[in-house]
Design a protein around this motif. Structure first.
Motif, PDB file in Angstrom:
ATOM      1  N   ARG A  50     -49.528  28.370 -12.303  1.00 30.87           N
ATOM      2  CA  ARG A  50     -50.398  28.340 -13.470  1.00 30.87           C
ATOM      3  C   ARG A  50     -49.998  27.256 -14.470  1.00 30.87           C
ATOM      4  O   ARG A  50     -50.834  26.626 -15.097  1.00 30.87           O
ATOM      5  N   TYR A  72     -50.004  31.284 -19.585  1.00 33.95           N
ATOM      6  CA  TYR A  72     -48.587  31.267 -19.199  1.00 33.95           C
ATOM      7  C   TYR A  72     -47.702  31.813 -20.317  1.00 33.95           C
ATOM      8  O   TYR A  72     -46.818  32.639 -20.094  1.00 33.95           O
ATOM      9  N   CYS A 130     -55.436  41.514 -11.559  1.00 31.87           N
ATOM     10  CA  CYS A 130     -54.724  40.682 -10.602  1.00 31.87           C
ATOM     11  C   CYS A 130     -55.704  39.899  -9.761  1.00 31.87           C
ATOM     12  O   CYS A 130     -56.736  40.415  -9.346  1.00 31.87           O
ATOM     13  N   ARG A 131     -55.368  38.647  -9.537  1.00 34.69           N
ATOM     14  CA  ARG A 131     -56.277  37.843  -8.719  1.00 34.69           C
ATOM     15  C   ARG A 131     -56.097  38.125  -7.234  1.00 34.69           C
ATOM     16  O   ARG A 131     -56.968  37.838  -6.436  1.00 34.69           O
ATOM     17  N   ASP A 153     -52.631  37.781 -13.654  1.00 32.50           N
ATOM     18  CA  ASP A 153     -53.829  37.858 -14.485  1.00 32.50           C
ATOM     19  C   ASP A 153     -54.268  36.465 -14.928  1.00 32.50           C
ATOM     20  O   ASP A 153     -53.698  35.890 -15.857  1.00 32.50           O
ATOM     21  N   ASP A 154     -55.325  35.956 -14.282  1.00 36.90           N
ATOM     22  CA  ASP A 154     -55.810  34.607 -14.601  1.00 36.90           C
ATOM     23  C   ASP A 154     -56.356  34.510 -16.023  1.00 36.90           C
ATOM     24  O   ASP A 154     -56.526  33.412 -16.551  1.00 36.90           O
ATOM     25  N   GLU A 183     -61.096  42.051 -13.435  1.00 36.48           N
ATOM     26  CA  GLU A 183     -61.354  41.956 -14.868  1.00 36.48           C
ATOM     27  C   GLU A 183     -62.427  42.929 -15.376  1.00 36.48           C
ATOM     28  O   GLU A 183     -62.248  43.603 -16.378  1.00 36.48           O
ATOM     29  N   TYR A 197     -46.402  32.582  -9.249  1.00 36.67           N
ATOM     30  CA  TYR A 197     -47.712  32.493  -9.893  1.00 36.67           C
ATOM     31  C   TYR A 197     -47.605  31.738 -11.217  1.00 36.67           C
ATOM     32  O   TYR A 197     -48.422  30.868 -11.527  1.00 36.67           O
TER      33      TYR A 197
END
Ligand code: SF4
Ligand code: SF4
Lengths: 366, 359
Positions: free
Chosen positions: A152, A119, A66-67, A114-115, A79, A148
């Motif tokens: 994104r 998507y 999670c960012r 989660d970057d 990460e 989010y």
């Protein structure tokens, strides 16, 4: 009644009148937990009789990366951190297949922001689950995740919801609401969704026919008035849309979070939040005592303090267990039923939308 | 007269004694808050101050060797098993010293029925303790142990108690009562001490001016009727002696016992606590059991008839062996008592409030 300050509230409840902010404060300020419980139980009987709902559900937390770094969260990882994980859509498929023979009617999906995932991943997870278990209700993604995903993808909230609905989404969980207070947000979860946005996303979901839940996170640094305001905001939206299914107060689990210095909410506080919610949220059909969070013992007692839903048999609920919840991971259908019946209530198995189900199916999960 | 809720409410309001049948009606009531409110009313009558008490003490299991093999016990070792122990008095002395240093005032020594330990062992131990730690209160030896000591030492019960008291025994914990109905005790393989013998130990002690508590272990094979018989036996004896300071109902912990099975529920616990408060009109204190029920339910017990939080500092091998793993500090106990709306107060074995708190 031990606390006579509750008399006016009591009279209103018996007359079926709506409680005000001041009434709510009076309830929070009172120690007369049995009278508060008695009133909440009265309302519960009006709304649900002796019916007590439970569900056979499965929880899937597809990623814990999670960012954000919400102070109260024990679930997220960065990460490169130990214990960080990310499930491929195929791993999600396996998870669903593992329990394909159990009479599960609801799959609950939430995770981190989660970057490292596209998507499409978030949409695919829903699609995959739907493919493997077309009949199951999919309750997925909190408003925080919806916002989010919009950010994104550059899509609007509405477009994101449409994509998810198209992939199979039936309902949304109530997480991420925390406490509708800018003060608390600044201190504990700066990067998270604002309360206005949380409300707006749920409103939008309701307008698309997606029923949602609502929560309140208590037991950290919040004030009583912030909680009552929170409940009243939810009540107002419910007046407008009628789209909320159930409300569940969530106790903050400080263990393993950066707020570990705080103490865990006590049983008295848990029951008070259940009961006060039942009393304030007169337009919500259901109040849930989430046993994974409260523990089986307290969840059972909560049924006599306004709650009419005990959630379900949960496998792999990571979020509360990473935060040190000691409750066991799973209860069988028979255990759930017994727990309910013992207190004189009638167990009713439901799906995510509170349809009665599985009255006489095989007891595979037992 | 037909038993119904309003009759019971009336009797509780008028401070009338409840009958066996009325007790059964209470047990069969699913309306938990109704029961809680009644029990709370009685509790507030007996304890009008918004106080919840606790004691700092230490459990010392001086031996685990036991000739009885109760089906619900996860603690005992058979004679000659190789895993048995008897604590040396110096070790016990050290534990007492620690206890005193941490503000404790009392030791609760309980153990198995060990055929090697006759009365002189206990006399020697108690004298050693009283000589070295004159302020400490010895709240020790449950009735099965006392009865067994008298048997293997070939002494009458009375002489046994006179000698133990002279050596320093101050009061007696109410353990080993389980359910005081022999039919149940036999099934649990716990009838080495019969129900009557248990009561006889307490009666003898009370008549000598010693105070004791009483416990009830429930949630195994017993029925509501058995629980009530148990409770009424305590009430009857109390009418004669007034020697019981407190009643402590606690739930059977099935792990690692030969009886096994499931733990009874929180609902059953709070209900039983409330019924105990309502039936035992002559016992001043009802203790909640956080060791077996956890802090959340124990805290709510303060609204279901309980007024005492039991003991803070524990070394409870017997319960820990059976799977209860709750631990709490004095600070934590005080916090949860306060949150429930009561003032925490340290007490002694006689339930007298201690004036000065030591930290
Ligand atoms: S609460 Fe949600 S948004 Fe906040 S850190 Fe945890 S997973 Fe991320
Ligand atoms: S409960 Fe007591 S008497 Fe029974 S076996 Fe265990 S130690 Fe021995």
């Amino acid at each position: 009644m031990v606390d006579s300050a509750l008399q006016p509230v009591y009279d209103k409840v018996m007359a079926g009148e709506r409680l005000t902010f001041e009434d709510g404060m009076r309830l929070f300020e009172s120690n007369d937990i049995l009278t508060i419980g008695e009133m909440a139980h009265y309302v519960r009987l009006q709304k649900n009789g002796l019916k007590t709902y439970f569900t056979m559900n499965q929880h899937i937390n597809p990623t814990n990366i999670c960012r954000n770094e919400c102070l109260f969260c024990a679930f997220y990882r960065k990460e490169d951190q130990d214990g960080a994980y990310r499930m491929s859509p195929d791993a999600v498929r396996q998870k669903v297949l593992e329990r394909i023979n159990e009479p599960i009617t609801e799959i609950h999906i939430v995770g981190g922001l989660d970057d490292g995932l596209p998507y499409e991943y978030y949409i695919d997870v829903i699609r995959t689950v739907k493919e493997v278990r077309p009949k199951v209700n999919i309750k997925a993604y909190t408003a925080v995740e919806i916002a989010y995903l919009a950010e994104r993808s550059g899509k609007s909230w509405s477009e994101v919801l449409d994509d998810l609905i198209e992939a199979g989404l039936n309902a949304m969980p109530g997480g991420g609401a925390e406490v509708f207070s800018e003060r608390v947000k600044r201190k504990l979860f700066t990067d998270k969704l604002s309360s206005d946005d949380w409300i707006a996303i749920h409103k939008l979901a309701h307008s698309k026919g997606i029923r949602t839940n609502a929560t309140l996170l208590y037991g950290h640094i919040e004030k009583d008035e912030e909680k009552i305001e929170h409940l009243i905001r939810l009540r107002n939206l419910q007046d407008e849309t009628g789209g909320f299914l159930t409300f569940l107060p969530l106790a903050f689990h400080p263990e393993n979070t950066r707020l570990a210095r705080l103490s865990m909410a006590t049983g008295f506080e848990d029951l008070k939040h259940i009961a006060v919610s039942r009393l304030m949220l007169d337009n919500f059909e259901h109040i849930k005592a989430y046993w994974v969070m409260l523990g089986v013992d307290l969840a059972q007692i909560a049924l006599s303090f306004g709650a009419d839903d005990i959630d379900g048999s949960v496998v792999e609920e990571k979020i509360y267990h990473m935060a040190g919840s000691k409750s066991s991971q799973m209860m069988t259908r028979n255990q759930l039923k017994q727990l309910i019946q013992e207190c004189g209530f009638i167990p009713v198995e439901r799906d995510a939308l509170y349809h009665e189900v599985n009255s006489e199916v095989s007891e595979i999960a037992s | 007269m037909k038993i119904n809720k309003s009759l019971i409410e009336y009797k509780v309001r008028e401070e009338r004694r409840l009958s066996f049948e009325e007790g059964l009606f209470l047990f069969q009531q699913p309306d938990l808050i109704w029961l809680g409110k009644l029990a709370d009313r009685v509790k507030r009558r007996i304890h009008p101050e918004p106080i919840a008490t606790y004691i700092i003490d230490r459990n010392i299991n001086y031996t685990n060797i036991c000739v009885a093999q109760c089906d619900f016990c996860a603690f005992y070792e058979k004679v000659g098993s190789g895993k048995g122990y008897v604590l040396k008095k110096e070790v016990i002395g050290q534990k007492i010293q620690e206890t005193l240093r941490l503000g404790g005032k009392q030791v609760l020594m309980q153990g198995g029925l060990n055929p090697a330990l006759k009365i002189d062992f206990y006399e020697d131990l108690f004298r050693y303790i009283k000589t070295n730690f004159p302020t400490v209160r010895i709240h020790s030896l449950s009735p099965p142990e006392i009865q067994y000591i008298s048997r293997i030492s070939r002494l009458s019960l009375k002489d046994t108690l006179i000698r133990l008291k002279a050596a320093g025994l101050d009061s007696i914990p109410g353990g080993g009562a389980e359910i005081l109905v022999d039919e149940v005790r036999q099934k649990l393989n716990a009838n080495k001490t019969t129900g009557d013998q248990w009561l006889e130990v307490m009666e003898t002690a009370h008549k000598m001016g010693m105070k004791t508590t009483a416990t009830m272990m429930f949630g195994h094979i017993e029925t509501y009727e058995h629980r009530l018989e148990h409770i009424l036996k305590i009430r009857d004896l109390q009418d004669h002696t007034m020697g019981f300071t407190a009643f402590i109902p606690w739930t059977f912990q099935p792990d690692n016992t030969s009886l096994g099975g499931e733990k009874t529920s929180a609902f059953d616990y709070l209900k039983t606590l409330a019924v105990s408060r309502l039936m035992l009109d002559n016992v001043p204190n009802i203790q909640v059991s956080w060791v077996t029920m956890g802090a959340k339910i124990a805290q709510m017990g303060l609204y279901f008839g309980g007024n005492d939080f039991g003991s803070v500092m524990i070394e409870e091998n017997v319960v820990a062996a059976a799977g209860a793993h709750f631990r709490m500090s004095q600070e934590e106990i005080e916090r949860i008592i306060r949150i429930a709306g009561f003032e925490p107060h340290q007490r002694d074995m006689e339930y007298k409030l201690l004036e000065h708190r030591e930290h």
